[in-house]
Design an enzyme around this catalytic site. Structure first.
Site, mmCIF file in Angstrom:
data_model
loop_
_atom_site.group_PDB
_atom_site.id
_atom_site.type_symbol
_atom_site.label_atom_id
_atom_site.label_comp_id
_atom_site.label_asym_id
_atom_site.label_seq_id
_atom_site.Cartn_x
_atom_site.Cartn_y
_atom_site.Cartn_z
ATOM 1 N N ASP A 129 97.487 -55.789 -46.702
ATOM 2 C CA ASP A 129 96.332 -55.487 -45.828
ATOM 3 C C ASP A 129 96.693 -55.587 -44.347
ATOM 4 O O ASP A 129 96.036 -56.284 -43.572
ATOM 5 C CB ASP A 129 95.153 -56.411 -46.145
ATOM 6 C CG ASP A 129 94.550 -56.126 -47.509
ATOM 7 O OD1 ASP A 129 95.130 -55.326 -48.255
ATOM 8 O OD2 ASP A 129 93.500 -56.691 -47.818
ATOM 9 N N ASP A 173 98.241 -52.134 -50.305
ATOM 10 C CA ASP A 173 96.993 -51.629 -49.710
ATOM 11 C C ASP A 173 96.978 -51.825 -48.197
ATOM 12 O O ASP A 173 95.969 -52.249 -47.623
ATOM 13 C CB ASP A 173 95.792 -52.338 -50.322
ATOM 14 C CG ASP A 173 95.680 -52.098 -51.817
ATOM 15 O OD1 ASP A 173 96.307 -51.154 -52.316
ATOM 16 O OD2 ASP A 173 94.963 -52.865 -52.482
#
Length: 223
Positions: A129, A173
């Site tokens: 992230d 991600d």
């Protein structure tokens, strides 16, 4: 445009000190190589220029316990948070140095909850992230109602941000969120920290007609 110089040789030693002096429209120039601080940009029309050498680093992570006794979760781990419109970041590096693994979890370098943010000739570095481009999805807005301030839980807006000639690296991600963003001439590095990598985790609502657009970008592996 008013210029504020930040570094050990200047009146403002920290970026946060310079931001306190801003009313909007200032240029902040970073003269040192390392700024170990958590930065929140909440004044509009601000430009921060790292002069191709400055690094802003911090190491908060999702599994870390906050002063309030609760985990940081993803959205409090940022190194830099932009929550004001018309902000430009250029010629600098933003890192979350917490590392990766189950004991760390998510660790965000840059979070955007604002419109018309320009990131140019920068490097964004973390593992899971790395870059959050707001807004939230509706379910996250409700999930964190008692944890995050209202302006960091907005889901009913369409923010746009622009990335030019910028390096972004991570392994899980690491470009995510519900905002619209255009990436032009950027290099996206997948770090092989624990095997396979996942670049994007978009979370856009059905009305969003833009999403994440990569134009003339390179996607590379990096050990």
């Amino acid at each position: 445009m008013t210029t504020i110089n930040v570094g050990i040789k200047f009146e403002c030693k920290k970026i946060s000190e310079a931001l306190e002096l801003c009313s909007g429209g200032e240029l902040i120039i970073l003269h040192d190589e390392i700024y170990n601080e958590k930065v929140v940009i909440n004044k509009e029309n601000i430009t921060i220029d790292g002069q191709n050498k400055a690094q802003i680093i911090f190491n908060d992570y999702a599994q870390k316990i906050h002063a309030d006794g609760r985990p940081y979760v993803t959205f409090r781990t940022y190194t830099v948070l932009v929550k004001a419109n018309n902000v430009t970041l250029k010629n600098l590096t933003i890192k979350n140095t917490a590392g990766y693994g189950k004991a760390i979890g998510q660790a965000v370098a840059l979070s955007l909850y604002a419109n018309n943010v320009h990131v140019s000739s920068c490097k964004l570095s973390a593992f899971q992230d790395t870059l959050f481009i707001g807004p939230f999805s509706k379910d996250l807005e409700e999930r964190y109602v008692d944890l995050l301030p209202s302006e960091e839980r907005i889901s009913s807006v369409d923010y746009f941000s622009y990335f030019q000639d910028t390096e972004i690296e991570g392994n899980i991600d690491f470009i995510f969120g519900g905002g619209s963003a255009t990436f032009t001439n950027c290099t996206i590095y997948s770090l092989k920290g624990n095997g396979r990598t996942w670049v994007c985790a978009p979370d856009h609502n059905e009305q969003n007609q833009h999403g994440f657009v990569f134009n003339k970008c390179k996607f590379l592996n990096k050990t």
